[in-house]
Design an enzyme around this catalytic site. Structure first.
Site, short mmCIF file in Angstrom:
data_model
loop_
_atom_site.label_atom_id
_atom_site.label_comp_id
_atom_site.label_asym_id
_atom_site.label_seq_id
_atom_site.Cartn_x
_atom_site.Cartn_y
_atom_site.Cartn_z
N GLY A 1 5.14 1.17 4.46
CA GLY A 1 4.34 1.59 5.61
C GLY A 1 2.95 0.99 5.61
O GLY A 1 2.41 0.64 6.67
N ASP A 2 2.34 0.86 4.43
CA ASP A 2 1.01 0.23 4.35
C ASP A 2 1.07 -1.22 4.79
O ASP A 2 0.18 -1.72 5.49
CB ASP A 2 0.51 0.29 2.90
CG ASP A 2 -0.23 1.59 2.59
OD1 ASP A 2 -0.62 2.29 3.53
OD2 ASP A 2 -0.41 1.88 1.40
#
Length: 756
Positions: A535-536
């Site tokens: 997700g980052d």
């Protein structure tokens, strides 16, 4: 480049380009889908998927090459997913973005690739699943999405470069896009000579993971600071669930990490008694990073997404929206699916284009100054992309808010002591090509320095929580007063507005809220989750796309803008058709249509082969290769999946995965070994031929390999030019050159402790 205000993109679509086209619709470009005369096959075979990927585009049916060239003559960008590529000879104005599974050069450039196969060969599969079980595919085609966002970035970088020269070819390898998006997967091998096992439910570095709730699952953990541990312990004590965690030994983070399994068991016993939504809300009230694991069908009830207007309507159905509002906060609320050939008039209309003056080979973002206030991964990954393509990225580091990837022992990847802030491979990978200043922003003088830097910056990027910049006196209203042309990209977990703007978010909790974690597993109730920082990285890539799009918007309008990027929205936008199909449970390594598709054990310890079969022809070829021609006539191979999987597995167990892949690929069957960090670096012939890993000497950590840019622009290439900076190494140089500070001013700031 076109003289018109809105760039025109022609898309020759494929699974690896369609997301790029959708993203360019999201930034307001005119995207024209070039279809065969009978229309794209997905209109009949997958109408729901076609609606998601192509709503908002225009449609032209193209009978042959002459008509395509006529269309391209008035275009600025060609998104090209065809195997052999369109002929663009003589179209010198055009940015031609070729997106293929493995790139245009190298011994495997001709290999067949599906999302599963590219994810295997790119290293993604090796990072998901239980240590003693098979590798697990991330749902909703994450490899394709990574290729798509990189292709969109490549298109805009090429467009920007066209102002000072002709168009060019951009070679985007989906495999390289995946290999550049593994968080610590390869870095652990490069910097510590180790290959982490698949993590199961627990993050390989930070003390977070997947936990059971009374009615589902939760993403969360112990947090990343002493305050978070204390707050969690206080909560446990209030409920009488602390066991022996109040003993002094557990105040030591090293001790907690060493005995993490036990600490997690105590937390699990507590969390398991709560409904997931209530637990997450109570945790967030205490500023603890927890989130309920939702599935896509639950997203329309997410109050944060609803309040921020994330969703879009596609022909009357609610679909996922775009990763960020653009331009200047605009949200796309409704899109229409074009009829085949609805815009044939574009073939007849002449649209003037021009070729940029000169032929500069400088990187596309040369001359752009970026003020980088980011930390950990999402923000630094965004600014890494900008720095790789020539931007002067000034990393502002603060002694009062130190980056955990410099200082936290549990995130330190190094062969040396884990106390040296300059030797961490994690930090040094995502901060190459940048300069560093060390500035104490807790003081009025420190904020004044920051204001002076803002005045001469083109871009400011930060990934703090929603209120930090306002508390510094540097909210958007103030920033645009200082610099009206500034592009300000904020990248908080939930965004700066909405009822959950104050929620504390890590990559795993954002993935939990987005629906991605809830679809990652083997079946209903058997969730494994995506634990590493996917997700980052997605947020970082979308932040880079937003930045370049905003710079292009500024070229046309003269205006800067604030892009309030929510990491939740960024990853939710990578969930494909899941909302339109109401996906509710994981499907493991299988495919909703193709059969067989799976990951099969091969010769050797923990060696695996990924295989996808998309057609009867590929199925017949596979049966020949494995010596089972009798299976080719199987009427319904999905219904007989146990028999099929047993036959394939019996063959793969006798062969090394690379050899098995070679034999299948020779017959046109998509297949590839599941590669970990060591195999990517040491053995992958395609990445080696493309020069993907780049050796660079660092003044404190020594020489090591870096993951190179996955985008290859032929005329204005990005590159790894300099190693990551030592902490504060460029403070004086930057403040003299950029802010114009005198020696006397610098001495005052040093003496006052504002500068390090």
């Amino acid at each position: 480049m076109s003289a018109a205000a809105t760039p025109r993109v022609v898309e020759l679509t494929s699974p690896f380009t369609r997301f790029a086209g959708r993203l360019l619709v999201g930034v307001g470009y005119e995207v024209v889908l070039a279809e065969p005369p009978e229309g794209h096959p997905d209109r009949q075979e997958d109408p729901v998927g076609f609606a998601h990927w192509h709503a908002g585009k225009r449609s032209v049916t193209v009978p042959g090459p002459p008509e395509l060239r006529r269309l391209l003559a008035g275009a600025d960008i060609l998104l090209d997913g065809t195997p052999d590529g369109a002929d663009t000879t003589g179209l010198d104005h055009l940015v031609h973005v070729r997106v293929t599974p493995f790139g245009l050069v190298g011994p495997r450039s001709h290999w067949q690739g599906t999302d599963l196969v590219v994810a295997a060969l790119g290293g993604m599969l090796a990072q998901v699943g239980d240590p003693d079980g098979p590798p697990l595919h991330l749902p909703e085609n994450q490899a394709e999405h990574l290729a798509g966002v990189n292709a969109a970035i490549a298109a805009l970088l090429g467009l920007r470069a066209c102002r000072r020269g002709p168009g060019q070819l951009a070679d985007v390898s989906a495999q390289a896009c995946v290999a550049a998006a593994l968080e610590a997967g390869t870095l652990a091998y490069l910097h510590e000579d180790r290959v982490p096992p698949r993590p199961g439910h627990v993050h390989p570095l930070v003390p977070h993971g997947l936990f059971r709730a009374a009615d589902g699952h939760l993403g969360g953990g112990l947090g990343g600071s002493p305050r978070m541990w204390d707050a969690l312990l206080d909560w446990l004590c209030e409920q009488g669930a602390q066991a022996d965690l109040t003993e002094p030994r557990w105040q030591d983070p090293v001790e907690r990490k060493k005995h993490q399994e036990y600490v997690f068991k105590v937390v699990q016993d507590f969390a398991g008694t709560w409904p997931k939504a209530e637990f997450a809300e109570r945790a967030q009230d205490r500023k603890l990073p927890w989130a309920a694991v939702d599935v896509p069908a639950e997203l329309p009830d997410n109050p944060q997404l609803v309040a921020r207007g994330f969703f879009t309507e596609v022909d009357g159905r609610t679909d996922l929206g775009f990763p960020f509002a653009f331009p200047e906060g605009r949200r796309i609320t409704a899109l229409t699916v074009p009829a085949a050939g609805a815009d044939q008039k574009l073939l007849a209309a002449r649209r003037p284009v021009s070729v940029g003056e000169g032929d500069s080979a400088r990187p596309a973002l040369d001359g752009v100054r970026v003020l980088d206030l980011t930390w950990v991964l999402a923000g630094p990954y965004c600014t890494k992309v900008l720095a790789d393509h020539g931007a002067d990225v000034i990393k502002v580091e603060s002694a009062g808010r130190p980056d955990p990837t410099r200082f936290a022992p549990f995130m330190h990847l190094s062969r040396g002591p884990h106390t040296d802030p300059d030797t961490n491979g994690y930090f040094n990978e995502v901060n190459r090509n940048k300069r560093s200043i060390a500035l104490d922003t807790r003081t009025d003088d420190g904020v004044a320095v920051l204001r002076d830097l803002v005045a001469s910056a083109d871009v400011l990027v930060e990934n703090f929580s929603a209120t930090v910049m306002t508390r510094l006196g540097l909210g958007w209203d103030t920033l645009r007063e200082i610099n009206p042309r500034l592009v300000y990209v904020s990248m908080s977990g939930m965004g700066h507005t909405g009822p959950r703007a104050g929620w504390v978010s890590y990559a795993d909790t954002v993935s939990a809220s987005s629906g991605l974690t809830g679809l990652t597993g083997w079946g209903p109730g058997d969730v494994v989750g995506v634990i590493y920082g996917h997700g980052d990285i997605v947020a970082g890539l979308q932040g880079a796309l937003a930045t370049v799009a905003a710079l292009e918007h500024r070229e046309r309008t003269g205006r800067g803008q604030h892009i309030d990027l929510s990491q939740l929205e960024a990853i939710a936008a990578h969930l494909g058709t899941s909302l339109l199909t109401s996906a509710r449970s994981p499907i493991g390594n299988t495919h909703p249509v193709w059969s067989p598709q799976g990951v099969y054990r091969s010769l050797g310890a923990d060696n695996w082969l990924a295989v996808s079969v998309r057609s009867d022809e590929e199925w017949a070829a596979l049966c020949r290769v494995i010596g089972r021609p009798d299976l080719a006539a199987t009427a319904d191979r999905r219904r007989h999946s146990a028999l099929v999987d047993e036959a394939i597995g019996a063959w793969t167990r006798t062969l090394p995965a690379d050899l098995a892949a070679e034999l299948l690929q020779q017959q046109g069957v998509p297949a590839g070994a599941v590669q970990d960090g060591r195999q990517l670096v040491e053995h992958d012939p395609q990445l080696r031929a493309r020069g993907f890993y780049v050796r660079m000497a660092h003044p404190a950590a020594g020489a090591f390999l870096h993951e190179g840019p996955p985008i290859r622009l032929t005329r204005t290439p990005g590159s790894v030019r300099t190693p990551a900076p030592l902490l504060g190494a460029d403070t004086e140089e930057v403040l003299r050159e950029v802010a114009g500070y005198s020696p006397e001013r610098l001495r005052y700031l040093y003496d006052a402790g504002v500068l390090r």
